[in-house]
Design a protein around this motif. Structure first.
Motif, mmCIF file in Angstrom:
data_model
loop_
_atom_site.group_PDB
_atom_site.id
_atom_site.type_symbol
_atom_site.label_atom_id
_atom_site.label_comp_id
_atom_site.label_asym_id
_atom_site.label_seq_id
_atom_site.Cartn_x
_atom_site.Cartn_y
_atom_site.Cartn_z
ATOM 1 N N PRO A 25 39.697 29.337 20.181
ATOM 2 C CA PRO A 25 41.146 29.478 20.010
ATOM 3 C C PRO A 25 41.464 30.601 19.031
ATOM 4 C CG PRO A 25 40.477 27.177 19.850
ATOM 5 C CD PRO A 25 39.217 27.986 19.829
ATOM 6 N N LYS A 26 42.596 31.245 19.194
ATOM 7 C CA LYS A 26 43.013 32.309 18.286
ATOM 8 C C LYS A 26 43.081 31.796 16.858
ATOM 9 C CE LYS A 26 46.711 35.703 17.475
ATOM 10 N NZ LYS A 26 46.917 35.303 16.061
ATOM 11 N N SER A 27 43.477 30.528 16.701
ATOM 12 C CA SER A 27 43.599 29.962 15.355
ATOM 13 C C SER A 27 42.255 29.950 14.633
ATOM 14 C CB SER A 27 44.168 28.537 15.425
ATOM 15 O OG SER A 27 43.321 27.695 16.196
ATOM 16 N N VAL A 28 41.178 29.788 15.371
ATOM 17 C CA VAL A 28 39.839 29.781 14.756
ATOM 18 C C VAL A 28 39.480 31.174 14.252
ATOM 19 C CG1 VAL A 28 37.367 29.508 15.213
ATOM 20 C CG2 VAL A 28 38.985 27.788 16.026
ATOM 21 N N TYR A 29 39.728 32.199 15.084
ATOM 22 C CA TYR A 29 39.437 33.570 14.657
ATOM 23 C C TYR A 29 40.315 33.966 13.469
ATOM 24 C CZ TYR A 29 36.866 33.994 19.067
ATOM 25 O OH TYR A 29 35.980 33.816 20.102
ATOM 26 N N ASP A 30 41.576 33.554 13.482
ATOM 27 C CA ASP A 30 42.474 33.857 12.368
ATOM 28 C C ASP A 30 41.981 33.192 11.088
ATOM 29 O OD1 ASP A 30 44.074 35.324 14.052
ATOM 30 O OD2 ASP A 30 45.590 33.760 14.317
ATOM 31 N N HIS A 31 41.535 31.948 11.214
ATOM 32 C CA HIS A 31 41.045 31.206 10.056
ATOM 33 C C HIS A 31 39.763 31.845 9.522
ATOM 34 C CE1 HIS A 31 40.438 27.753 7.431
ATOM 35 N NE2 HIS A 31 39.190 27.682 7.860
ATOM 36 N N LEU A 32 38.883 32.258 10.427
ATOM 37 C CA LEU A 32 37.642 32.902 10.003
ATOM 38 C C LEU A 32 37.933 34.196 9.243
ATOM 39 C CD1 LEU A 32 34.550 32.920 10.054
ATOM 40 C CD2 LEU A 32 34.675 34.096 12.261
ATOM 41 N N SER A 171 36.472 24.316 15.432
ATOM 42 C CA SER A 171 35.822 25.371 16.211
ATOM 43 C C SER A 171 35.190 24.773 17.459
ATOM 44 C CB SER A 171 34.745 26.065 15.364
ATOM 45 O OG SER A 171 34.024 26.993 16.148
ATOM 46 N N SER A 172 35.650 25.218 18.622
ATOM 47 C CA SER A 172 35.073 24.817 19.904
ATOM 48 C C SER A 172 35.675 25.710 20.975
ATOM 49 C CB SER A 172 35.375 23.343 20.227
ATOM 50 O OG SER A 172 36.754 23.128 20.404
ATOM 51 N N CYS A 173 34.988 25.825 22.095
ATOM 52 C CA CYS A 173 35.515 26.652 23.178
ATOM 53 C C CYS A 173 36.874 26.124 23.625
ATOM 54 C CB CYS A 173 34.563 26.636 24.373
ATOM 55 S SG CYS A 173 33.025 27.501 24.093
ATOM 56 N N LEU A 174 37.748 27.031 23.990
ATOM 57 C CA LEU A 174 39.063 26.619 24.493
ATOM 58 C C LEU A 174 38.935 25.639 25.639
ATOM 59 C CD1 LEU A 174 41.354 29.786 24.560
ATOM 60 C CD2 LEU A 174 41.897 27.571 23.537
ATOM 61 N N GLY A 175 38.000 25.900 26.530
ATOM 62 C CA GLY A 175 37.864 25.058 27.716
ATOM 63 C C GLY A 175 36.721 24.076 27.649
ATOM 64 N N CYS A 176 36.393 23.596 26.460
ATOM 65 C CA CYS A 176 35.287 22.645 26.334
ATOM 66 C C CYS A 176 35.628 21.321 27.027
ATOM 67 C CB CYS A 176 34.981 22.375 24.867
ATOM 68 S SG CYS A 176 33.646 21.165 24.635
ATOM 69 N N PRO A 177 34.794 20.845 27.952
ATOM 70 C CA PRO A 177 35.066 19.583 28.643
ATOM 71 C C PRO A 177 35.061 18.369 27.707
ATOM 72 C CG PRO A 177 33.510 20.903 29.895
ATOM 73 C CD PRO A 177 33.634 21.550 28.534
ATOM 74 N N PHE A 178 34.516 18.527 26.513
ATOM 75 C CA PHE A 178 34.488 17.408 25.579
ATOM 76 C C PHE A 178 35.792 17.252 24.801
ATOM 77 C CE2 PHE A 178 29.625 17.808 25.378
ATOM 78 C CZ PHE A 178 29.473 16.859 26.373
ATOM 79 N N HIS A 179 36.777 18.104 25.060
ATOM 80 C CA HIS A 179 38.079 17.921 24.419
ATOM 81 C C HIS A 179 38.646 16.552 24.799
ATOM 82 C CE1 HIS A 179 38.178 21.845 22.869
ATOM 83 N NE2 HIS A 179 38.880 22.475 23.794
ATOM 84 N N GLY A 180 39.291 15.921 23.836
ATOM 85 C CA GLY A 180 40.046 14.715 24.132
ATOM 86 C C GLY A 180 41.461 15.094 24.536
ATOM 87 N N ASN A 181 42.235 14.123 24.961
ATOM 88 C CA ASN A 181 43.609 14.410 25.378
ATOM 89 C C ASN A 181 44.427 15.062 24.266
ATOM 90 O OD1 ASN A 181 43.187 13.459 27.923
ATOM 91 N ND2 ASN A 181 44.229 11.489 27.618
ATOM 92 N N ILE A 187 46.733 22.353 22.766
ATOM 93 C CA ILE A 187 46.703 23.682 23.389
ATOM 94 C C ILE A 187 47.953 23.879 24.233
ATOM 95 C CG2 ILE A 187 45.475 25.188 24.994
ATOM 96 C CD1 ILE A 187 42.889 23.735 24.192
ATOM 97 N N ARG A 188 48.273 22.896 25.054
ATOM 98 C CA ARG A 188 49.436 23.006 25.942
ATOM 99 C C ARG A 188 50.731 23.173 25.167
ATOM 100 N NH1 ARG A 188 51.293 17.614 28.678
ATOM 101 N NH2 ARG A 188 51.939 17.375 26.496
ATOM 102 N N ASP A 189 50.903 22.403 24.108
ATOM 103 C CA ASP A 189 52.181 22.368 23.396
ATOM 104 C C ASP A 189 52.331 23.467 22.343
ATOM 105 O OD1 ASP A 189 52.612 20.126 24.913
ATOM 106 O OD2 ASP A 189 52.154 18.703 23.301
ATOM 107 N N ASN A 190 51.207 24.050 21.905
ATOM 108 C CA ASN A 190 51.279 25.025 20.820
ATOM 109 C C ASN A 190 50.860 26.440 21.208
ATOM 110 O OD1 ASN A 190 51.850 23.330 18.179
ATOM 111 N ND2 ASN A 190 50.358 22.162 19.383
ATOM 112 N N SER A 191 50.197 26.572 22.336
ATOM 113 C CA SER A 191 49.735 27.906 22.737
ATOM 114 C C SER A 191 49.803 28.048 24.259
ATOM 115 C CB SER A 191 48.302 28.144 22.239
ATOM 116 O OG SER A 191 47.872 29.441 22.582
ATOM 117 N N PRO A 192 50.984 28.338 24.787
ATOM 118 C CA PRO A 192 51.160 28.437 26.241
ATOM 119 C C PRO A 192 50.199 29.422 26.918
ATOM 120 C CG PRO A 192 53.288 28.440 25.136
ATOM 121 C CD PRO A 192 52.251 28.561 24.061
ATOM 122 N N ALA A 193 49.918 30.542 26.272
ATOM 123 C CA ALA A 193 49.017 31.528 26.870
ATOM 124 C C ALA A 193 47.600 30.968 26.985
ATOM 125 C CB ALA A 193 49.015 32.809 26.038
ATOM 126 N N GLU A 194 47.149 30.257 25.952
ATOM 127 C CA GLU A 194 45.800 29.679 25.999
ATOM 128 C C GLU A 194 45.748 28.524 27.003
ATOM 129 O OE1 GLU A 194 44.010 30.765 21.607
ATOM 130 O OE2 GLU A 194 45.021 28.828 21.843
#
Length: 287
Positions: A25-32, A171-181, A187-194
């Protein structure tokens, strides 16, 4: 751990390493960037960014070998399944090991001499002590300073809050299948592009990765990012699962602890004050 080292609570480390999958996520790169700018550089600690490529691009490239993600599968007979998880080893562990060998002066395929090793700190807290394991190669020796200090997730949150870093993103891939709801909703509510990005990726891997399809190994069933095994844009991500509810309660408890103090802070067997003594132990990198 980087902040603890920069402040001198833990000994100064030689390097901090971030394994970049190329799809964070962009937020991870910004934080780093902020950590490097505000904490690492003032303390003279180099932050090394290593990578084995872009996991999203690799999955969709028919000419590129792809280390599979743990995708949810719906077989043609209706039975559920899951693909093997190879992505962590390929996009996280492999580039870190490669960089460590370079830092030691013995890049692959050179043999690392006996007795030459790096001490690697891993940020696992007491809440997940079962994840603390020894390294699988002799040129790396794993240490877990947070566990040695007796720090739980709550302790870490409290410390980060004191540094104005309480909103540290996961830190995790944007499309990680292990994401919970909750993560999908975030992602949906805070980053429409992602969100658009992961929905497109979910549709693109429906029949498996591009390399397998190009070689004639087309997936017989269908692959999905969400555990419901329906397209991500239609998945029931607004449903709060039992595990997510429990995680929410823990977060609320952590916030209450920040306000009221640690309930068991004076336990004779788990006094949080012991962390000060443990923090002065020998956590330095080996030479």
């Amino acid at each position: 751990m980087l902040a603890l080292s920069a402040e001198g609570i833990l000994p100064k480390i030689d390097y901090a390493i971030f394994a970049d999958t190329g799809w964070e996520p962009k937020s991870v790169y910004d934080h780093l960037d902020r950590l490097e700018r505000e904490i690492a550089k003032p303390a003279g600690i180099p932050v090394l960014r290593v990578s084995s490529g872009n996991i999203r691009s690799d999955a969709l490239n028919p000419d590129h070998r792809f280390a599979s993600m743990p995708l949810y599968i719906l077989n043609t007979d209706g039975r559920p399944g899951m693909t093997r998880r190879q992505c962590t080893g390929e996009y996280k562990v492999k580039p870190i090991k490669k960089k460590i060998r370079q830092l030691l002066g013995y890049p692959y395929p050179a043999r690392v001499p006996k007795g030459v090793f790096v001490e690697q700190w891993i940020g696992i807290s007491t809440d997940e002590f079962h994840r603390a394991k020894d390294a699988d190669v002799k040129y790396m020796q794993n240490r877990h300073p947070l566990i040695d200090m007796g720090w739980s997730r709550s302790d870490c949150v409290r410390y980060l809050t004191s540094l104005n870093l309480a909103k540290t993103p996961k830190s995790s891939c944007l499309g990680c299948p292990f994401h919970g709801n909750a993560q999908w909703r975030h992602i949906r509510d805070n980053s429409p592009a992602e969100w658009e990005d992961v929905v497109e990726f979910d549709a693109a891997i429906r029949k498996g990765n591009a390399r397998a399809n190009a070689s004639g190994s087309r997936l017989l069933g269908e692959a999905f990012l969400h555990r419901s095994r329906v397209p991500l844009g239609q998945a029931p991500i607004d449903h709060v699962t039992a595990s997510e509810w429990a995680a929410l309660q823990q977060e609320l408890a952590d916030e209450d602890e920040l306000e009221r103090g640690v309930a068991d802070g004076c336990s004779p067997w788990a006094c949080r004050g012991d962390a000060d003594a443990l923090a002065q132990g020998g956590f330095g990198l080996a030479t």
